[in-house]
Design an enzyme around this catalytic site. Structure first.
Site, PDB file in Angstrom:
ATOM      1  N   ARG A   1       0.935  -1.779  -0.341  1.00  0.00           N
ATOM      2  CA  ARG A   1      -0.127  -0.203   0.235  1.00  0.00           C
ATOM      3  C   ARG A   1       0.929   1.321   0.178  1.00  0.00           C
ATOM      4  NH1 ARG A   1      -3.894   2.228  -1.688  1.00  0.00           N
ATOM      5  NH2 ARG A   1      -5.614   1.146  -0.773  1.00  0.00           N
TER       6      ARG A   1
ATOM      7  N   ILE B   1      -1.447   6.994   8.604  1.00  0.00           N
ATOM      8  CA  ILE B   1      -1.929   5.845   8.785  1.00  0.00           C
ATOM      9  C   ILE B   1      -1.535   4.509   7.864  1.00  0.00           C
ATOM     10  CG2 ILE B   1      -4.729   5.666   9.404  1.00  0.00           C
ATOM     11  CD1 ILE B   1      -5.270   8.491   8.661  1.00  0.00           C
ATOM     12  N   PRO B   2      -0.550   4.039   8.000  1.00  0.00           N
ATOM     13  CA  PRO B   2      -0.558   2.454   7.447  1.00  0.00           C
ATOM     14  C   PRO B   2      -1.626   1.980   7.616  1.00  0.00           C
ATOM     15  CG  PRO B   2       1.226   3.019   8.873  1.00  0.00           C
ATOM     16  CD  PRO B   2       0.356   3.839   9.696  1.00  0.00           C
ATOM     17  N   HIS B   3      -2.233   0.942   6.399  1.00  0.00           N
ATOM     18  CA  HIS B   3      -2.536   0.240   6.429  1.00  0.00           C
ATOM     19  C   HIS B   3      -2.759  -0.849   5.124  1.00  0.00           C
ATOM     20  CE1 HIS B   3      -4.078   3.497   3.979  1.00  0.00           C
ATOM     21  NE2 HIS B   3      -5.158   2.470   3.307  1.00  0.00           N
ATOM     22  N   GLY B   4      -3.321  -2.281   4.669  1.00  0.00           N
ATOM     23  CA  GLY B   4      -3.371  -2.973   3.823  1.00  0.00           C
ATOM     24  C   GLY B   4      -3.890  -2.680   2.892  1.00  0.00           C
TER      25      GLY B   4
END
Length: 145
Positions: free
Chosen positions: A48, A62-65
């Protein structure tokens, strides 16, 4: 934000992280350890980041998949990590507040809107980065209605 989503064990204060990849792996590792996601979700978080930076401005990322990572999510979870010294997310973007998210279905959209409200005030970000206790961080997010 309900306290069952942001738990003390999901919050890490005053961490020192050497770079963007280490930061994302650290955040993803917490989500994995707490049972929200499979291990491969962390790889999807890194993918991502390659597609588009999760840096949001005001020292926040805001790290997310990816969309493909949805099958790796067991339940919606959030983790908050403060890095007062900052971690370089590239392009001169320094991150001091990492908010990792794993969303089941569309549950995470409500969480994202609450995070956006809290993080729209620079003063709130400063308070979270400077927090001495996990309870202070939980309070910052639970005051949002």
């Amino acid at each position: 934000m309900s306290n069952d989503i942001l738990k003390p064990e999901n919050i890490m204060l005053n961490k020192s992280l050497s770079g963007k990849e280490e930061a994302i792996r650290y955040v993803g590792g917490i989500l994995n350890e707490q049972g929200y996601v499979d291990k491969n979700y962390v790889e999807e978080m890194l993918k991502r980041e390659e597609i588009t930076s999760t840096f949001m401005g005001n020292y926040v990322a805001i790290p997310h998949g990816t969309e493909e990572a949805k099958h790796s999510v067991h339940e919606t979870g959030i983790t908050v990590v403060t890095v007062p010294e900052g971690v370089d997310f590239g392009g001169g973007n320094i991150v001091k507040l990492l908010i990792g998210i794993a969303g089941k279905g569309n549950e995470h959209l409500e969480i994202l809107s609450q995070i956006a409200i809290v993080c729209s005030e620079e003063e709130n970000i400063d308070k979270i980065i400077g927090a001495n206790t996990k309870e202070e961080v939980i309070e910052m997010f639970s005051e949002v209605n």
